[in-house]
Design a protein around this motif. Structure first.
Motif, PDB file in Angstrom:
ATOM      1  N   PRO A 181       0.653  -1.333  -0.241  1.00 35.64           N
ATOM      2  CA  PRO A 181       0.149   0.175  -0.040  1.00 35.64           C
ATOM      3  C   PRO A 181       0.798   1.272  -0.103  1.00 35.64           C
ATOM      4  CG  PRO A 181      -0.850  -1.426   1.714  1.00 35.64           C
ATOM      5  CD  PRO A 181       0.503  -2.212   1.212  1.00 35.64           C
ATOM      6  N   ARG A 182       0.438   2.381  -0.835  1.00 41.71           N
ATOM      7  CA  ARG A 182       1.224   3.515  -1.134  1.00 41.71           C
ATOM      8  C   ARG A 182       0.758   4.728  -0.337  1.00 41.71           C
ATOM      9  NH1 ARG A 182       3.729   4.166  -5.985  1.00 41.71           N
ATOM     10  NH2 ARG A 182       2.424   6.119  -6.416  1.00 41.71           N
ATOM     11  N   GLU A 183      -0.400   4.281   0.354  1.00 43.62           N
ATOM     12  CA  GLU A 183      -1.119   5.419   1.224  1.00 43.62           C
ATOM     13  C   GLU A 183      -0.249   6.060   2.291  1.00 43.62           C
ATOM     14  OE1 GLU A 183      -2.740   2.686   0.932  1.00 43.62           O
ATOM     15  OE2 GLU A 183      -4.561   2.709   0.330  1.00 43.62           O
ATOM     16  N   THR A 184      -0.184   7.041   2.755  1.00 40.51           N
ATOM     17  CA  THR A 184       0.723   7.736   3.924  1.00 40.51           C
ATOM     18  C   THR A 184      -0.152   7.202   5.037  1.00 40.51           C
ATOM     19  OG1 THR A 184       1.139   9.437   2.500  1.00 40.51           O
ATOM     20  CG2 THR A 184       1.685   9.752   4.628  1.00 40.51           C
ATOM     21  N   GLN A 185       0.487   6.410   6.103  1.00 41.09           N
ATOM     22  CA  GLN A 185      -0.003   5.884   7.460  1.00 41.09           C
ATOM     23  C   GLN A 185       0.646   6.609   8.382  1.00 41.09           C
ATOM     24  OE1 GLN A 185      -2.219   3.321   7.610  1.00 41.09           O
ATOM     25  NE2 GLN A 185      -1.929   2.028   5.799  1.00 41.09           N
ATOM     26  N   LEU A 212      -4.702   5.749   8.374  1.00 46.07           N
ATOM     27  CA  LEU A 212      -4.251   6.817   7.141  1.00 46.07           C
ATOM     28  C   LEU A 212      -4.213   8.138   7.833  1.00 46.07           C
ATOM     29  CD1 LEU A 212      -7.004   5.959   4.457  1.00 46.07           C
ATOM     30  CD2 LEU A 212      -4.676   5.136   4.416  1.00 46.07           C
ATOM     31  N   GLN A 256      -4.850  10.843   6.567  1.00 43.33           N
ATOM     32  CA  GLN A 256      -6.073  11.599   6.430  1.00 43.33           C
ATOM     33  C   GLN A 256      -7.051  11.763   7.742  1.00 43.33           C
ATOM     34  OE1 GLN A 256      -7.682  10.096   2.959  1.00 43.33           O
ATOM     35  NE2 GLN A 256      -8.893   8.534   3.885  1.00 43.33           N
ATOM     36  N   GLU A 270     -10.796   8.434  -0.077  1.00 43.28           N
ATOM     37  CA  GLU A 270     -10.069   8.861  -0.795  1.00 43.28           C
ATOM     38  C   GLU A 270     -10.253   9.450  -2.096  1.00 43.28           C
ATOM     39  OE1 GLU A 270     -10.730   5.805  -0.327  1.00 43.28           O
ATOM     40  OE2 GLU A 270      -9.031   4.487   0.613  1.00 43.28           O
ATOM     41  N   GLN A 299     -10.511  10.334  -5.856  1.00 39.69           N
ATOM     42  CA  GLN A 299     -10.432   9.478  -7.244  1.00 39.69           C
ATOM     43  C   GLN A 299     -10.671  10.337  -8.145  1.00 39.69           C
ATOM     44  OE1 GLN A 299     -10.727   5.911  -7.008  1.00 39.69           O
ATOM     45  NE2 GLN A 299     -11.577   5.374  -5.288  1.00 39.69           N
ATOM     46  N   LEU A 311      -7.066   6.264  -7.972  1.00 43.76           N
ATOM     47  CA  LEU A 311      -7.055   7.230  -7.000  1.00 43.76           C
ATOM     48  C   LEU A 311      -6.146   8.275  -7.578  1.00 43.76           C
ATOM     49  CD1 LEU A 311      -5.506   4.690  -3.945  1.00 43.76           C
ATOM     50  CD2 LEU A 311      -7.720   5.825  -4.012  1.00 43.76           C
ATOM     51  N   GLN A 318      -3.625   9.872  -6.448  1.00 40.06           N
ATOM     52  CA  GLN A 318      -2.140   9.679  -6.350  1.00 40.06           C
ATOM     53  C   GLN A 318      -1.537   8.873  -7.524  1.00 40.06           C
ATOM     54  OE1 GLN A 318      -1.839   7.651  -2.497  1.00 40.06           O
ATOM     55  NE2 GLN A 318      -2.088   5.558  -3.294  1.00 40.06           N
ATOM     56  N   ASP A 319      -2.366   8.051  -8.127  1.00 36.00           N
ATOM     57  CA  ASP A 319      -1.963   7.304  -9.359  1.00 36.00           C
ATOM     58  C   ASP A 319      -2.278   8.014 -10.805  1.00 36.00           C
ATOM     59  OD1 ASP A 319      -1.252   5.145  -7.858  1.00 36.00           O
ATOM     60  OD2 ASP A 319      -3.128   4.331  -7.496  1.00 36.00           O
TER      61      ASP A 319
END
Lengths: 445, 445
Positions: A201-205, A267, A269, B203, B205, B267, B269-270
């Motif tokens: 996963p690339r989301e910032t955690q 996340l 966010q 998120e 999109q 997303l 980010q992509d």
């Protein structure tokens, strides 16, 4: 036992114990190197009507692979990763592969197999599938049940089948993949597994460690988190007895506090809303960097080992209650502690209502009585006696009570009938799990 | 049929057709109002050995509920949403609830049940569960199989059971929830469903519409997207024949182009990496605002209806191939088009390798031959003859071929045995699905 030597398969005579000291006293232990050898062993057992039991890494907590006078099939020589497919997003591997090793290889390619039972550094993937194990990421990613695409299985009759296909969308018949996943070695011996994998996963955690006033307020945090629509990747709790055990046994150097530790990974966010909830319930919260988080994550995984170092006699509970009933469960666990005059150190996947109260009584009978009473708390609150450790022999009676109460005894009967059609001679890891649960529930009618 | 009137349950005599014109000629249609009435009906059928078939909204595409001389149990009077639990994250509802209605009610509370079959605005949730339906969000969120927590079921014997528990983590016995999900009404009549729900994703999109040079380059986009580790929420394709049908039949006003449309939702980010991949494969891409996206999403859902308006005779294929084999599949579909001198308009959940080539031949025999050949393409490429539409009567033979080839005929035998233990008199939606598949595969030995 004449004949086994003629099969040309490595064989030893030895006794074993699983992680919680269930005894394994097999006729012999065998070490097949490939599926053909597994077939030969099963045919051998089938012809002679001898119990046969697969063995991964012995990390079962419920006696799921305990046996006597059986053929123990140790899968350690079947430990190849056969294929990592970066387009179809699956990995195909043999059951003896170590889970941590597999995930290290996947991560080198940018992929992840999310379920992470606390035994991840010890357990085999065959065991994890057989047990449909969970773990810390379960609150977000589910258990192994959610990640198995297909299986090759040597049936108790010696026939070899494949259930499922190596992709997610497949409607060709009844879902047997989920039947074999979590069947605890009672329906056959798994020889190959296709797991679904995802990109890391690339989301910032953000990672948080919160010193809580008590377990009740921790439950409050989790309930409010749910109401707020926040899905954490990890939401774990250990009480201060567990923290103390980690400090005293593994030199963890964790700060001790009255109410224990809540470990959260959410996340970025969601950070502000999460902090607001933690503050509301009196949490004293610090944000961890990646290195600190990995250390805490690793310590959490070793919590049961630390407890076991204190007390060789250990009964690990694994109840689940609906998150909405967490406070009721805690209240009733506290009452049982009073009744039995014992404190149960609690490790919890608190984010999904999965509690592990640990019973460290040396008086076996009292320990078993308490064990049963804790299980009944879950059943009465509409929960389950096992979230991720499975049933084995230890929880069969409780499982019988649960399924009879919530589903009806007919459900147990169907499970037993399925066992019978797949294992007509009753040789595959017999006398446990659904067989035993049904027998107990029926005699209790 | 003396006696049915004495049950005091609303009953009519009428014939029906499903969405693709399979005939339903029941003895009578009944409309139970509650579980007790369902039990009475099943007992009535069980005592007399009469076939009994549940009916949701008739949107099956495979003849899954076609029957003659049967009791048809129309579930439309059991359409209550019983509970939305915002802490435990589940919804409990009766099978007759319309899927779109359910999701509207969930969204009012900030929740989502992700699977969205194209028939979402028509279908019942009981049908969606029985069929383990998929949909456009399947590439990210899976099919209904991944969202059912527990079920109440009236078994073919008239006994009532509950399988599963209303939470995710549960190891109490073999997994029967997944056995009943996708069992196409052959194992019992569902009277209550607990679905797992999630908060509406927060998120950011972006929605993209890309005019592609052809289907091959679309497959290239999907494969490169996988390699790049991008998981879209939606990745749908319709070719220009489908676009044209939407324009001519539903006044869609879509721009037509040689190579068809790829609809993507990824997303934010992509986005940059996604655009780079689309450009590499020659996509002419526009970014849609929310309103435009919803319109395109809705048109995509109506694609099959638009095609059906052109040709009453329509065979809807539903093959899946591994994403890595998409180009091989396309090549072989094109060859079949040449062989049969017919163009098959293609609708595809391209993101998970699930293709719907539609056969609009009026010559029934040739249509069926072509249908079978397309199915065999999937089998030979290591895919499945059904991703989400199920088997019914239409795909039973193909399913038999697939399971025999990939899993072994023993797998079909186990499915048939499971059917037999749960439905000993063979009255519950009989003669279809696993029964028929096993019979066909066995006679072909």
């Amino acid at each position: 036992m004449g004949g086994i030597d003629n099969l040309g398969i490595e064989t030893k005579i030895e006794e074993r114990e699983d992680f919680v000291n269930f005894k394994v006293k097999p006729l012999f232990v065998t070490f097949p190197k490939n599926e053909e050898e597994v077939v030969k062993l099963v045919q051998y057992a089938y012809e002679r009507g001898i119990p046969i039991v697969p063995w991964g890494a012995g990390t079962s907590l419920t006696g799921a692979v305990s046996c006597e006078e059986c053929i123990l099939v140790d899968m350690k020589n079947m430990s190849q990763i056969l294929e990592i497919n970066e387009v179809d997003w699956y990995v195909r591997a043999q059951p003896g592969v170590n889970l941590e090793f597999l995930n290290r290889k996947l991560m080198e390619r940018g992929f992840l197999l999310p379920p992470d039972p606390a035994s991840f550094f010890l357990c085999s993937i065959g065991g994890a599938v057989s047990n449909s194990s969970g773990g810390m990421r379960g609150v977000k990613y589910g258990t192994f049940r959610d990640w198995v695409l297909a299986l090759r299985v040597v049936l108790p009759t010696g026939e070899v089948i494949q259930v499922g296909e190596p992709f997610r969308k497949n409607r060709a018949g009844y879902d047997l993949v989920h039947l074999f996943t979590g069947s605890e070695g009672t329906l056959g011996i798994i020889t190959e597994i296709w797991f679904r994998i995802i990109p890391v996963p690339r989301e910032t955690q953000v990672s948080l460690l919160s010193y809580m006033p008590d377990l009740d307020s921790t439950a409050g945090v989790i309930q409010d988190m749910r109401r707020a629509g926040i899905l954490p990747e990890i939401a774990e709790y250990i009480d201060n007895d567990v923290v103390h055990a980690l400090n005293s046994q593994l030199n963890a150097g964790l700060r001790e506090s009255k109410g224990g530790l809540l470990m959260l990974r959410v996340l970025a966010q969601d950070l502000d809303r999460m902090m607001e909830i933690l503050n509301r319930w009196g949490g004293d919260t610090v944000q961890l960097n990646q290195e600190e988080w990995e250390r805490v994550y690793s310590l959490r995984a070793q919590s049961a080992i630390a407890l076991k170092a204190i007390s060789k006699e250990m009964y690990v509970e694994d109840i689940v209650v609906p998150v909405s009933r967490l406070m009721d469960a805690i209240k009733r666990i506290r009452k049982l502690e009073e009744k039995y005059q014992v404190k149960m150190p609690i490790i919890a996947h608190i984010g999904d209502g999965n509690l592990h109260p640990n019973i460290l009584l040396s008086d076996r009978q009292r320990a078993e009585e308490l064990f049963e009473e804790v299980g009944k708390v879950a059943i009465e609150l509409g929960g389950s006696v096992s979230g991720e450790h499975g049933i084995g022999v230890q929880k069969a009676k409780l499982m019988g009570i649960q399924v009879k109460a919530h589903g009806g005894i007919k459900v147990l009967e169907i499970m037993k009938q399925i066992k019978d059609i797949i294992d007509p001679k009753g040789i595959m890891n017999p006398g446990k799990y659904v067989e035993l649960a049904y027998r107990e529930a029926k005699s209790d009618r």
